[in-house]
Design an enzyme around this catalytic site. Sequence first.
Site, PDB file in Angstrom:
ATOM      1  N   GLU A  50      -5.710  -2.970  -1.919  1.00  0.00           N
ATOM      2  CA  GLU A  50      -6.332  -4.047  -1.140  1.00  0.00           C
ATOM      3  C   GLU A  50      -7.465  -4.736  -1.901  1.00  0.00           C
ATOM      4  O   GLU A  50      -7.966  -5.769  -1.466  1.00  0.00           O
ATOM      5  CB  GLU A  50      -6.904  -3.486   0.176  1.00  0.00           C
ATOM      6  CG  GLU A  50      -5.851  -3.013   1.165  1.00  0.00           C
ATOM      7  CD  GLU A  50      -5.475  -1.548   0.976  1.00  0.00           C
ATOM      8  OE1 GLU A  50      -5.614  -1.026  -0.156  1.00  0.00           O
ATOM      9  OE2 GLU A  50      -5.042  -0.922   1.963  1.00  0.00           O
ATOM     10  N   LYS A  74     -13.142  19.432   8.928  1.00  0.00           N
ATOM     11  CA  LYS A  74     -14.181  19.700   9.922  1.00  0.00           C
ATOM     12  C   LYS A  74     -14.105  21.160  10.326  1.00  0.00           C
ATOM     13  O   LYS A  74     -13.155  21.591  10.966  1.00  0.00           O
ATOM     14  CB  LYS A  74     -14.019  18.784  11.134  1.00  0.00           C
ATOM     15  CG  LYS A  74     -15.301  18.662  11.916  1.00  0.00           C
ATOM     16  CD  LYS A  74     -15.289  17.460  12.830  1.00  0.00           C
ATOM     17  CE  LYS A  74     -16.696  17.129  13.267  1.00  0.00           C
ATOM     18  NZ  LYS A  74     -16.743  16.064  14.243  1.00  0.00           N
ATOM     19  N   THR A 120       0.859  -1.183   0.000  1.00  0.00           N
ATOM     20  CA  THR A 120       0.000   0.000   0.000  1.00  0.00           C
ATOM     21  C   THR A 120       0.897   1.235   0.000  1.00  0.00           C
ATOM     22  O   THR A 120       2.067   1.151   0.373  1.00  0.00           O
ATOM     23  CB  THR A 120      -0.873   0.048   1.266  1.00  0.00           C
ATOM     24  OG1 THR A 120       0.016   0.068   2.387  1.00  0.00           O
ATOM     25  CG2 THR A 120      -1.772  -1.163   1.366  1.00  0.00           C
ATOM     26  N   TRP A 164     -18.854  18.811   8.624  1.00  0.00           N
ATOM     27  CA  TRP A 164     -17.933  18.208   7.658  1.00  0.00           C
ATOM     28  C   TRP A 164     -18.028  18.868   6.296  1.00  0.00           C
ATOM     29  O   TRP A 164     -19.099  19.198   5.812  1.00  0.00           O
ATOM     30  CB  TRP A 164     -18.248  16.720   7.492  1.00  0.00           C
ATOM     31  CG  TRP A 164     -17.906  15.899   8.703  1.00  0.00           C
ATOM     32  CD1 TRP A 164     -18.792  15.339   9.573  1.00  0.00           C
ATOM     33  CD2 TRP A 164     -16.601  15.571   9.177  1.00  0.00           C
ATOM     34  NE1 TRP A 164     -18.110  14.666  10.563  1.00  0.00           N
ATOM     35  CE2 TRP A 164     -16.769  14.799  10.348  1.00  0.00           C
ATOM     36  CE3 TRP A 164     -15.312  15.850   8.743  1.00  0.00           C
ATOM     37  CZ2 TRP A 164     -15.684  14.302  11.082  1.00  0.00           C
ATOM     38  CZ3 TRP A 164     -14.236  15.353   9.472  1.00  0.00           C
ATOM     39  CH2 TRP A 164     -14.433  14.597  10.622  1.00  0.00           C
TER      40      TRP A 164
HETATM   41  P1  AMP Z   1      -4.108   2.762  -3.998  1.00  0.00           P
HETATM   42  O1  AMP Z   1      -4.229   1.638  -3.061  1.00  0.00           O
HETATM   43  O2  AMP Z   1      -2.777   3.437  -3.970  1.00  0.00           O
HETATM   44  O3  AMP Z   1      -4.491   2.369  -5.394  1.00  0.00           O
HETATM   45  O4  AMP Z   1      -5.132   3.888  -3.546  1.00  0.00           O
HETATM   46  C1  AMP Z   1      -6.489   3.615  -3.354  1.00  0.00           C
HETATM   47  C2  AMP Z   1      -7.237   4.893  -3.073  1.00  0.00           C
HETATM   48  O5  AMP Z   1      -7.230   5.738  -4.219  1.00  0.00           O
HETATM   49  C3  AMP Z   1      -8.699   4.683  -2.784  1.00  0.00           C
HETATM   50  O6  AMP Z   1      -8.924   4.285  -1.447  1.00  0.00           O
HETATM   51  C4  AMP Z   1      -9.278   6.053  -3.098  1.00  0.00           C
HETATM   52  O7  AMP Z   1      -9.094   6.957  -2.020  1.00  0.00           O
HETATM   53  C5  AMP Z   1      -8.429   6.502  -4.268  1.00  0.00           C
HETATM   54  N1  AMP Z   1      -9.141   6.225  -5.520  1.00  0.00           N
HETATM   55  C6  AMP Z   1      -8.993   5.182  -6.351  1.00  0.00           C
HETATM   56  N2  AMP Z   1      -9.827   5.281  -7.405  1.00  0.00           N
HETATM   57  C7  AMP Z   1     -10.547   6.418  -7.229  1.00  0.00           C
HETATM   58  C8  AMP Z   1     -11.593   7.079  -7.949  1.00  0.00           C
HETATM   59  N3  AMP Z   1     -12.049   6.608  -9.095  1.00  0.00           N
HETATM   60  N4  AMP Z   1     -12.087   8.218  -7.422  1.00  0.00           N
HETATM   61  C9  AMP Z   1     -11.632   8.735  -6.272  1.00  0.00           C
HETATM   62  N5  AMP Z   1     -10.636   8.168  -5.562  1.00  0.00           N
HETATM   63  C10 AMP Z   1     -10.114   7.024  -6.020  1.00  0.00           C
END
Ligand code: AMP
Length: 533
Positions: free
Chosen positions: A325, A433, A179, A438
């Site tokens: 994940e 906040k 991650t 929010w």
């Molecule tokens: P990663 O594990 O680095 O791919 O990051 C995942 C995170 O990217 C998610 O929990 C979201 O916060 C953000 N994310 C992924 N796809 C989108 C999307 N289409 N719109 C908004 N946020 C996204």
Amino acid sequence: MSFSATMMDVPLTIDLVVDRAERWTAGIEVVSRRPDKSITRTTYGDVAKRARRLARALVGAGIRRGDRVATLMWNHSEHLECYFGIPLSGGVTHTLNLRLHPDEIAYIANDASDRFAIVDDCLLPLFDKVVAAGAKFEKVIVVGKAGDHVPYEAFLASANESTTLPKLAETDPLGVCYTSGTTGKPKGVVYSHKSTVLHSIVAAVPDSLGLSRADTLLPVVPMFHVNAWGLPYTCALVGAKLVFPGPHLDAASLLELFQNEKVTVGAGVPTIWLGIREALDANPGKWTLQPGLRMIVGGSAAPEQMIRDFDRLGMTLLHAWGMTETSPIGTVSRVPPHLADADEDTRYRLRARQGTPTPLVDICIRNDAGEVPADDKTSGELMIRGPWISASYMGGHTPDRWTSDGWFRTGDVARMDQHGFIQLVDRVADQIKSGGEWISSQELENTLMGHPAVKEAAVVGVPHPKWSERPLAAVVLKPGATATADELRDFLAPKFAKFWLPDAFVFVDAIPRTSAGKFKKTELRDTYAKHFT
Ligand code: AMP
């Protein structure tokens, strides 16, 4: 007599995909652009043969079931061989993110106990820094000029054809990705053969990403980020031609490749498509692209304006959401047939949302009061479960990310409309906040990016003496465009409650980004921490 199913019990392992590529789609091309911009061409048939050779060489060199083999590579055909060859040996592919700091890469490589590393020659200077930072590998195999290391081609040639490859179980680990670690240390997510095969199948179905043998796909998303969204596996499964951009990710290089290789589908984060839009607008008619070119966009929210702009340019943007994940595809936004006749604004609004879950996964949104109603007003944390959703992190870190009834807490705040379409409003940690209420930073950003002068915008909460936090917008203007803070506030005013409107607009050349191309809000918050004090 006991009554049982009469079907064959075939484990869902990656060799099913490799066998198919070798036997049924062997002639389909895999194209790679090299660091010197030259193009090399191979086929699924050759990739499959060489992947088996790599697997035998790895077994010959001592790799055993479950051993991790790191890759430090751009997107190209040898990386695809690793995607298949390492798991065929029983090993686990650990794709290292070359955009991270060498100390971080070293931490991740050691945390995963990587035994071998396979590295691009052009990345050896970075690799040396990773080793200097404490990463230890028993064997280093190099694609290209290997210096003192083992040349990849010689390693493949060392494979003994009589070496038997291990019999794989569908629950065996196949790959590990870390991650991005915006909160705490990066954590390992381990994909299984079964989760990868199932994810590949469902990614392809028409209402998911809709990929088939008729497609030519160019993954701009790096193979070191969530397995390039699993697309190399999906393409091999369906027999879609793959075009790899190597390290050349600027808009002009990508557009040239789109044109020359007749690409029908691209995949990448919004920043890539913003660059492409700018290049297309600045050079009308310069590139001839395939009619109906589709672009899969995810990783961050696709602003509605961008979806509209690409329609104008004759291309279709498909918005998807996912996480490391979740393998990563969780939701895809497609307007369902019963809403196909809805007015244009409604259809664009739906497409700019993150959409609905793909088959086999389920989502829900919960807040302190329980599951939120689909009223498009009440928000809560998005939860997800399914056969390619992680059930824990490697090493069992932060078990509180899973609920007692089996859902993964995404850390994304969302709401749901009456059609079941989710709208992400923030990361839990990025919500602002103000005076006890929010404010969603992402909704402000998405709207700001619809202003004709705005290229990009990120909104963060900054400490405020009276309201505890107030929103501040960092804005990048389009080249040659102008806009004042007042103009931007007026643009937002009709769409949001007054207390949502940012107190400050700062104009910047670029917004800091994470290694995956997402806004690095922690850095923005630090930079402007004293803005209101
Ligand atoms: P990663 O594990 O680095 O791919 O990051 C995942 C995170 O990217 C998610 O929990 C979201 O916060 C953000 N994310 C992924 N796809 C989108 C999307 N289409 N719109 C908004 N946020 C996204």
